[in-house]
Design an enzyme around this catalytic site. Structure first.
Site, PDB file in Angstrom:
ATOM      1  N   LYS A   9       0.720  -1.207  -0.020  1.00  0.00           N
ATOM      2  CA  LYS A   9       0.238  -0.033  -0.085  1.00  0.00           C
ATOM      3  C   LYS A   9       0.961   1.380   0.091  1.00  0.00           C
ATOM      4  CE  LYS A   9      -3.995  -1.965   2.637  1.00  0.00           C
ATOM      5  NZ  LYS A   9      -4.951  -1.841   3.990  1.00  0.00           N
ATOM      6  N   TYR A  49     -12.976  -3.263  -2.230  1.00  0.00           N
ATOM      7  CA  TYR A  49     -13.156  -3.079  -0.856  1.00  0.00           C
ATOM      8  C   TYR A  49     -14.609  -2.750  -0.659  1.00  0.00           C
ATOM      9  CZ  TYR A  49      -8.666  -2.252   0.578  1.00  0.00           C
ATOM     10  OH  TYR A  49      -7.092  -2.652   1.040  1.00  0.00           O
ATOM     11  N   ASN A 112      -1.826   0.472   7.261  1.00  0.00           N
ATOM     12  CA  ASN A 112      -1.277  -0.576   7.582  1.00  0.00           C
ATOM     13  C   ASN A 112      -0.615  -1.608   6.637  1.00  0.00           C
ATOM     14  OD1 ASN A 112      -3.577  -1.604   6.061  1.00  0.00           O
ATOM     15  ND2 ASN A 112      -4.630  -2.524   7.693  1.00  0.00           N
ATOM     16  N   HIS A 115      -2.082  -5.045   1.879  1.00  0.00           N
ATOM     17  CA  HIS A 115      -3.204  -5.728   1.838  1.00  0.00           C
ATOM     18  C   HIS A 115      -3.055  -7.260   1.599  1.00  0.00           C
ATOM     19  CE1 HIS A 115      -7.174  -7.393   0.410  1.00  0.00           C
ATOM     20  NE2 HIS A 115      -6.365  -8.120  -0.690  1.00  0.00           N
ATOM     21  N   GLU A 126      -9.258 -12.135  -6.196  1.00  0.00           N
ATOM     22  CA  GLU A 126      -8.432 -10.794  -6.185  1.00  0.00           C
ATOM     23  C   GLU A 126      -7.113 -11.145  -7.112  1.00  0.00           C
ATOM     24  OE1 GLU A 126      -7.287 -10.259  -2.120  1.00  0.00           O
ATOM     25  OE2 GLU A 126      -9.665  -9.859  -1.572  1.00  0.00           O
TER      26      GLU A 126
HETATM   27  P1  IDP Z   1      -7.691  -6.523   6.369  1.00  0.00           P
HETATM   28  O1  IDP Z   1      -6.961  -5.398   5.406  1.00  0.00           O
HETATM   29  O2  IDP Z   1      -7.014  -6.831   7.541  1.00  0.00           O
HETATM   30  O3  IDP Z   1      -8.239  -7.710   5.463  1.00  0.00           O
HETATM   31  P2  IDP Z   1     -10.553  -5.226   6.047  1.00  0.00           P
HETATM   32  O4  IDP Z   1     -11.524  -5.459   7.236  1.00  0.00           O
HETATM   33  O5  IDP Z   1     -10.670  -6.231   4.896  1.00  0.00           O
HETATM   34  O6  IDP Z   1      -9.173  -5.592   6.945  1.00  0.00           O
HETATM   35  O7  IDP Z   1     -10.360  -3.761   5.848  1.00  0.00           O
HETATM   36  C1  IDP Z   1      -9.458  -3.468   4.669  1.00  0.00           C
HETATM   37  C2  IDP Z   1      -8.576  -2.269   5.000  1.00  0.00           C
HETATM   38  O8  IDP Z   1      -9.637  -0.964   5.159  1.00  0.00           O
HETATM   39  C3  IDP Z   1      -7.897  -2.384   6.039  1.00  0.00           C
HETATM   40  O9  IDP Z   1      -6.528  -3.102   5.894  1.00  0.00           O
HETATM   41  C4  IDP Z   1      -7.932  -0.895   6.457  1.00  0.00           C
HETATM   42  O10 IDP Z   1      -6.812  -0.182   5.675  1.00  0.00           O
HETATM   43  C5  IDP Z   1      -8.993  -0.326   6.141  1.00  0.00           C
HETATM   44  N1  IDP Z   1      -9.788  -0.172   7.122  1.00  0.00           N
HETATM   45  C6  IDP Z   1     -10.580  -1.195   7.937  1.00  0.00           C
HETATM   46  N2  IDP Z   1     -11.310  -0.799   9.106  1.00  0.00           N
HETATM   47  C7  IDP Z   1     -10.936   0.449   9.163  1.00  0.00           C
HETATM   48  C8  IDP Z   1     -11.379   1.277  10.123  1.00  0.00           C
HETATM   49  O11 IDP Z   1     -12.368   1.185  11.032  1.00  0.00           O
HETATM   50  N3  IDP Z   1     -10.886   2.762   9.664  1.00  0.00           N
HETATM   51  C9  IDP Z   1     -10.141   3.110   8.840  1.00  0.00           C
HETATM   52  N4  IDP Z   1      -9.760   2.033   7.900  1.00  0.00           N
HETATM   53  C10 IDP Z   1     -10.093   0.914   8.082  1.00  0.00           C
HETATM   54 MG    MG Z   2      -9.645  -7.584   3.913  1.00  0.00          MG
END
Ligand code: IDP
Ligand code: MG
Length: 153
Positions: A9, A49, A112, A115, A126
């Site tokens: 990312k 997403y 973070n 992905h 994906e």
């Molecule tokens: P993952 O990346 O661990 O699979 P997901 O729930 O699929 O997590 O969420 C996708 C991405 O969306 C996360 O990696 C993060 O960057 C963002 N994200 C998820 N939840 C939040 C939130 O509560 N606030 C801001 N960004 C979020």
């Molecule tokens: Mg995810």
């Protein structure tokens, strides 16, 4: 052999962590079978997403994912989906365990670093979302025989 999608990312690209992420994949024994830098348009982010489109924070996710190009990687290995997911750590970098990519390099839910696909079913979808067939490469690793035992392959 299983394949999974890794996206490096913008948070990793801006912080100079591309090499760190790739090194962890390589050192684990996984194989890179596809890799490209790309800008993500609204359509691919909405699709990728889709499970978060209704969330109030979806606009900041989109903005974050469009801050720079990303690097898409296709990674191959036995049970690669769960192996890469374990290397990734939990979504919130503040909760992710030390030793994981997010645990070592992130203090944010949003920013973070990577992905990674969360299931075999999603990984198939994906990889196809980000790569054409001719962008995935098949080759034998020179150290393959020292990476897995014969009864695992
Ligand atoms: P993952 O990346 O661990 O699979 P997901 O729930 O699929 O997590 O969420 C996708 C991405 O969306 C996360 O990696 C993060 O960057 C963002 N994200 C998820 N939840 C939040 C939130 O509560 N606030 C801001 N960004 C979020
Ligand atoms: Mg995810």
């Amino acid at each position: 052999m299983e394949q999974t999608l890794l996206l490096i990312k913008p948070s990793a690209i801006q912080r100079g962590l591309i090499g760190e992420v790739i090194t962890r994949i390589e050192k684990k024994g996984l194989k890179l079978t596809g890799m490209k830098m790309m800008n993500l348009d609204d359509a691919i982010i909405n699709e990728h997403y889709a499970h978060l489109v209704q969330k109030p924070f979806f606009p900041i996710i989109k903005n974050s994912m469009q801050a720079t190009p990303v690097i898409a990687c296709c990674i191959e290995g036995i049970e690669a989906v769960q192996v890469v997911r374990a290397l990734t750590g939990s979504t919130n970098g503040r909760n992710a365990l030390p030793g994981t990519i997010r645990g070592d390099f992130s203090v944010s839910v949003l920013e973070n670093i990577v992905h990674t696909s969360d299931s075999i079913e999603n990984a198939k979808i994906e990889v196809k979302r980000f790569f054409c067939d001719n962008e995935i490469f098949s080759y034998k690793s020179a150290n393959f025989d020292f990476t897995y035992s014969p009864d695992e392959i």
